[in-house]
Motif scaffolding. Structure first.
Motif, PDB file in Angstrom:
ATOM      1  N   LYS A 138       1.752  -5.835  -3.964  1.00 48.57           N
ATOM      2  CA  LYS A 138       1.731  -7.118  -4.662  1.00 48.57           C
ATOM      3  C   LYS A 138       1.805  -6.970  -6.178  1.00 48.57           C
ATOM      4  O   LYS A 138       2.277  -7.878  -6.868  1.00 48.57           O
ATOM      5  CB  LYS A 138       0.455  -7.885  -4.304  1.00 48.57           C
ATOM      6  CG  LYS A 138       0.240  -8.097  -2.815  1.00 48.57           C
ATOM      7  CD  LYS A 138       1.377  -8.899  -2.204  1.00 48.57           C
ATOM      8  CE  LYS A 138       1.132  -9.149  -0.716  1.00 48.57           C
ATOM      9  NZ  LYS A 138       2.273  -9.876  -0.078  1.00 48.57           N
ATOM     10  N   ASN A 154       4.377  -4.575   1.173  1.00 46.22           N
ATOM     11  CA  ASN A 154       2.999  -5.039   1.021  1.00 46.22           C
ATOM     12  C   ASN A 154       2.425  -4.808  -0.372  1.00 46.22           C
ATOM     13  O   ASN A 154       1.258  -5.144  -0.623  1.00 46.22           O
ATOM     14  CB  ASN A 154       2.088  -4.367   2.060  1.00 46.22           C
ATOM     15  CG  ASN A 154       2.270  -4.964   3.446  1.00 46.22           C
ATOM     16  OD1 ASN A 154       2.743  -6.098   3.577  1.00 46.22           O
ATOM     17  ND2 ASN A 154       1.941  -4.220   4.481  1.00 46.22           N
ATOM     18  N   GLN A 200      -7.290  -7.693  -2.066  1.00 43.98           N
ATOM     19  CA  GLN A 200      -6.308  -6.625  -1.857  1.00 43.98           C
ATOM     20  C   GLN A 200      -6.965  -5.246  -1.969  1.00 43.98           C
ATOM     21  O   GLN A 200      -7.962  -5.070  -2.679  1.00 43.98           O
ATOM     22  CB  GLN A 200      -5.161  -6.712  -2.873  1.00 43.98           C
ATOM     23  CG  GLN A 200      -4.264  -7.916  -2.725  1.00 43.98           C
ATOM     24  CD  GLN A 200      -4.819  -9.137  -3.427  1.00 43.98           C
ATOM     25  OE1 GLN A 200      -5.798  -9.056  -4.162  1.00 43.98           O
ATOM     26  NE2 GLN A 200      -4.206 -10.293  -3.189  1.00 43.98           N
ATOM     27  N   THR A 201      -6.381  -4.283  -1.293  1.00 42.09           N
ATOM     28  CA  THR A 201      -6.770  -2.886  -1.469  1.00 42.09           C
ATOM     29  C   THR A 201      -6.070  -2.355  -2.711  1.00 42.09           C
ATOM     30  O   THR A 201      -4.890  -2.636  -2.943  1.00 42.09           O
ATOM     31  CB  THR A 201      -6.372  -2.043  -0.239  1.00 42.09           C
ATOM     32  OG1 THR A 201      -7.018  -2.577   0.913  1.00 42.09           O
ATOM     33  CG2 THR A 201      -6.778  -0.586  -0.424  1.00 42.09           C
ATOM     34  N   SER A 228      -1.999  -3.196   6.020  1.00 42.45           N
ATOM     35  CA  SER A 228      -2.706  -4.036   5.060  1.00 42.45           C
ATOM     36  C   SER A 228      -2.358  -5.505   5.295  1.00 42.45           C
ATOM     37  O   SER A 228      -1.192  -5.900   5.289  1.00 42.45           O
ATOM     38  CB  SER A 228      -2.319  -3.632   3.636  1.00 42.45           C
ATOM     39  OG  SER A 228      -2.863  -4.521   2.712  1.00 42.45           O
ATOM     40  N   ASN A 239     -12.893  -1.425  -1.914  1.00 45.34           N
ATOM     41  CA  ASN A 239     -11.484  -1.760  -1.704  1.00 45.34           C
ATOM     42  C   ASN A 239     -10.539  -0.833  -2.470  1.00 45.34           C
ATOM     43  O   ASN A 239      -9.350  -1.137  -2.625  1.00 45.34           O
ATOM     44  CB  ASN A 239     -11.209  -3.205  -2.098  1.00 45.34           C
ATOM     45  CG  ASN A 239     -11.432  -3.459  -3.593  1.00 45.34           C
ATOM     46  OD1 ASN A 239     -12.252  -2.783  -4.226  1.00 45.34           O
ATOM     47  ND2 ASN A 239     -10.721  -4.425  -4.139  1.00 45.34           N
ATOM     48  N   ASP A 287      -3.836  -8.195   3.424  1.00 47.55           N
ATOM     49  CA  ASP A 287      -3.822  -8.916   2.152  1.00 47.55           C
ATOM     50  C   ASP A 287      -2.925  -8.274   1.105  1.00 47.55           C
ATOM     51  O   ASP A 287      -2.783  -8.801  -0.001  1.00 47.55           O
ATOM     52  CB  ASP A 287      -5.246  -9.013   1.599  1.00 47.55           C
ATOM     53  CG  ASP A 287      -6.148  -9.848   2.482  1.00 47.55           C
ATOM     54  OD1 ASP A 287      -5.736 -10.978   2.834  1.00 47.55           O
ATOM     55  OD2 ASP A 287      -7.244  -9.383   2.837  1.00 47.55           O
ATOM     56  N   GLY A 288      -2.343  -7.130   1.423  1.00 50.68           N
ATOM     57  CA  GLY A 288      -1.465  -6.456   0.491  1.00 50.68           C
ATOM     58  C   GLY A 288      -2.195  -5.427  -0.349  1.00 50.68           C
ATOM     59  O   GLY A 288      -3.424  -5.276  -0.286  1.00 50.68           O
ATOM     60  N   PHE A 289      -1.409  -4.697  -1.146  1.00 51.03           N
ATOM     61  CA  PHE A 289      -1.921  -3.606  -1.957  1.00 51.03           C
ATOM     62  C   PHE A 289      -1.622  -3.852  -3.431  1.00 51.03           C
ATOM     63  O   PHE A 289      -0.620  -4.480  -3.784  1.00 51.03           O
ATOM     64  CB  PHE A 289      -1.273  -2.277  -1.548  1.00 51.03           C
ATOM     65  CG  PHE A 289      -2.101  -1.458  -0.602  1.00 51.03           C
ATOM     66  CD1 PHE A 289      -2.855  -0.390  -1.058  1.00 51.03           C
ATOM     67  CD2 PHE A 289      -2.133  -1.763   0.748  1.00 51.03           C
ATOM     68  CE1 PHE A 289      -3.620   0.356  -0.193  1.00 51.03           C
ATOM     69  CE2 PHE A 289      -2.883  -1.018   1.623  1.00 51.03           C
ATOM     70  CZ  PHE A 289      -3.638   0.052   1.160  1.00 51.03           C
ATOM     71  N   LEU A 316      -1.473 -12.401  -9.548  1.00 54.91           N
ATOM     72  CA  LEU A 316      -1.478 -12.446  -8.084  1.00 54.91           C
ATOM     73  C   LEU A 316      -1.275 -13.862  -7.540  1.00 54.91           C
ATOM     74  O   LEU A 316      -0.741 -14.027  -6.438  1.00 54.91           O
ATOM     75  CB  LEU A 316      -2.791 -11.875  -7.549  1.00 54.91           C
ATOM     76  CG  LEU A 316      -2.997 -10.369  -7.754  1.00 54.91           C
ATOM     77  CD1 LEU A 316      -4.430  -9.976  -7.416  1.00 54.91           C
ATOM     78  CD2 LEU A 316      -2.011  -9.564  -6.901  1.00 54.91           C
TER      79      LEU A 316
END
Length: 539
Positions: free
Chosen positions: A354, A352, A315-316, A280, A335, A282-284, A418
């Motif tokens: 967030k 990862n 983010q996912t 990932s 996502n 952009d992070g989770f 975030l």
């Protein structure tokens, strides 16, 4: 969440190096089993011999563990989020009544199990009884039956009735009640409500739990056992709390905080999930409402609004749910990645991750704190509002109401959590405070259990407050005596001063009295006040 109390009864037999332990787990709450199961595993590794009565038997139990399965005797506990409560009762009253009802029911089911009856009627001897302290006390007579001290395991912060049982102060002016989502700095109305909630909780516990539990205990052990008296004889209670994330409160020596005891560093991520988290960019964001609240059972309009809010995130979003159970008119955003089961602690500690979206359950809150992850909490039940408020006060979380939160509220809260670096900074500071201890919580719990064994019940930990009546404990007798002494002293001084003033004025020269009257004609002096009060008439 705590829809049904998890009972743990551990009976430890006397031995030079090891004890025989009976663990009775008569409810099927997975979150509680995760906590108490860690204690059982740790005691087994220390060569204690365990007999476990449980809904969750081990797949490959070691040689020193014997199991009696209760699987299937109680339906799986699941809180459907679409259920509605139509009642004039406050939410915390409904929650308490539901919890106590379910605890008593669990106790009744286990008490009718033939293997449990056989154990009670057996000739076996034991050193120690450990029971879960929560919604009922019907297994407390096991300590009396086997002439053994009792240790309690508490899966929450100290409860109002537990404070009474240990002689621990309630401190309602600055310690929020279990069911009230206040912080430690309350205004006048909050202090009033909090005090009322504590008193009401004790009243409900007596009549909704102790009375029906006494009926079950009488059937099992005879009518000579009185649960309210036995409840004052705990040798020790291990509380799943810690001052760094819960309330700062005074504790008697017989109550020891072991918050985070369930944290399991041996968890492994499934290969597919690990690869997804590692890759990932952009992070989770991880979203779970625990083992008992199913996200897919939320009202479709509410879930649609939340999906709308998270669909625009880079983010996912990893969600613990089964999409097959979603209403047909809902579309899962691109996502979003769903799984039926997720190793939560290991997932939260992945670099990862967030943000953690949670219902505010205590175990999940402790895991997020231990991993240094900010939170968005949506309290649903029991102590979750209390936990969410505690995290918000420490600057690591935002809290939204389940009923009132819409797409705009979710977007604003997610954007704030975030993008504001202070939440992550505070989460890392709180993690350091939570983990900084002389011993890990699991080792602390095992140490104190074995401490009770070594010292044959450790009666020196018991608070003398338990031997006082309510009048003595609240100093009402001291207050009454103080009032009586003060009133008597004032009365005696009044009589004495009146007598002395009257006698002394008789000897004053008449000319001096006339002078005093002329001099003070236009001035009020303290002397004249006394003369007027005691109505002194000179010769």
């Amino acid at each position: 969440m705590r829809a049904r109390a998890l009972w743990v009864v551990l009976l430890c037999a006397a031995a030079a190096h090891a004890a025989r332990i009976l663990a009775v787990l008569p409810t099927n709450t997975k979150s509680h089993h995760a906590m108490y199961g860690r204690i059982i595993e740790a005691l087994a590794k220390r060569d204690h011999h365990l007999t476990i009565i449980t809904h969750f038997p081990m797949r490959n139990p070691p040689a020193n563990v014997e199991e009696i399965s209760l699987a299937g005797t109680i339906p799986e506990i699941v809180n459907n989020l679409t259920s509605q409560q139509n009642s004039f009762k406050p939410a915390f009253v409904r929650n308490l009544e539901t919890i106590m009802k379910e605890c008593v029911h669990s106790c009744d089911v286990v008490s009718r199990t033939p293997a449990v009856k056989a154990l009670i009627n057996s000739t076996r001897t034991f050193d120690l009884v450990i029971v879960e302290v929560f919604g009922t006390e019907c297994f407390l007579p096991l300590g009396e039956r086997f002439q053994a001290p009792v240790v309690g395991l508490l899966s929450s912060v100290p409860l109002p009735w537990v404070n009474d049982q240990l002689g621990n102060p309630d401190g309602t002016t600055y310690i929020p009640s279990y069911m009230v989502g206040y912080g430690q700095r309350m205004n006048l109305w909050e202090r009033f409500t909090n005090t009322f909630a504590v008193i009401l909780a004790k009243f409900l516990y007596k009549y909704k739990s102790q009375v029906p539990s006494q009926v079950i205990a009488d059937r099992l052990f005879g009518t000579d056992t009185k649960l309210d008296l036995l409840a004052q004889n705990y040798s020790l209670v291990l509380s799943n709390s810690h001052f760094s994330i819960n309330e700062v409160r005074p504790l008697v020596p017989a109550m020891v905080e072991v918050g985070g005891l369930h944290l399991d560093n041996t968890q492994k991520l499934p290969a597919k999930l690990k690869r997804l988290l590692d890759q990932s960019n952009d992070g989770f964001i991880y979203w779970s409402f625990g083992s008992m609240s199913r996200i897919e059972t939320m009202p479709s309009h509410k879930l649609s609004q939340i999906f709308s809010a998270i669909s625009g995130l880079p983010q996912t979003v990893l969600i613990k749910m089964n999409p097959a159970n979603l209403p047909g008119n809902l579309t899962v955003p691109e996502n979003v990645y769903t799984m039926d089961w997720i190793p939560q602690y290991k997932t939260l500690c992945h670099p990862n991750i967030k943000l953690f979206i949670s219902h505010g359950g205590l175990l999940g809150t402790q895991e997020a704190v231990a991993c240094g992850v900010p939170m968005l909490t949506i309290p649903l039940y029991a102590d979750q509002a209390l936990n969410g408020r505690a995290m918000s006060d420490r600057g690591v979380a935002r809290t939204l109401s389940f009923d009132e939160s819409g797409a705009d509220a979710w977007r604003e809260a997610l954007r704030d959590l975030l993008n504001d670096a202070r939440y992550k900074e505070n989460a890392l500071k709180l993690r350091d405070k939570f983990l900084d201890r002389p011993m890990p919580p699991l080792e602390t719990g095992v140490y104190w259990i074995e401490y009770i064994l070594r010292h044959k019940g450790a009666s020196h930990l018991r608070s003398p407050a338990l031997d006082l009546s309510t009048t003595q404990y609240l100093l009402l007798d001291v207050a009454l005596l103080s009032i009586a002494i003060t009133a008597m002293t004032i009365y005696i001084l009044h009589k004495l001063f009146r007598y002395l003033c009257t006698r002394c004025v008789r000897w004053w020269p008449k000319e001096k009295v006339v002078f005093e009257k002329r001099f003070f004609r236009r001035n009020i002096s303290l002397f004249h006040c006394f003369l007027w009060i005691y109505k002194i008439k000179t010769n």
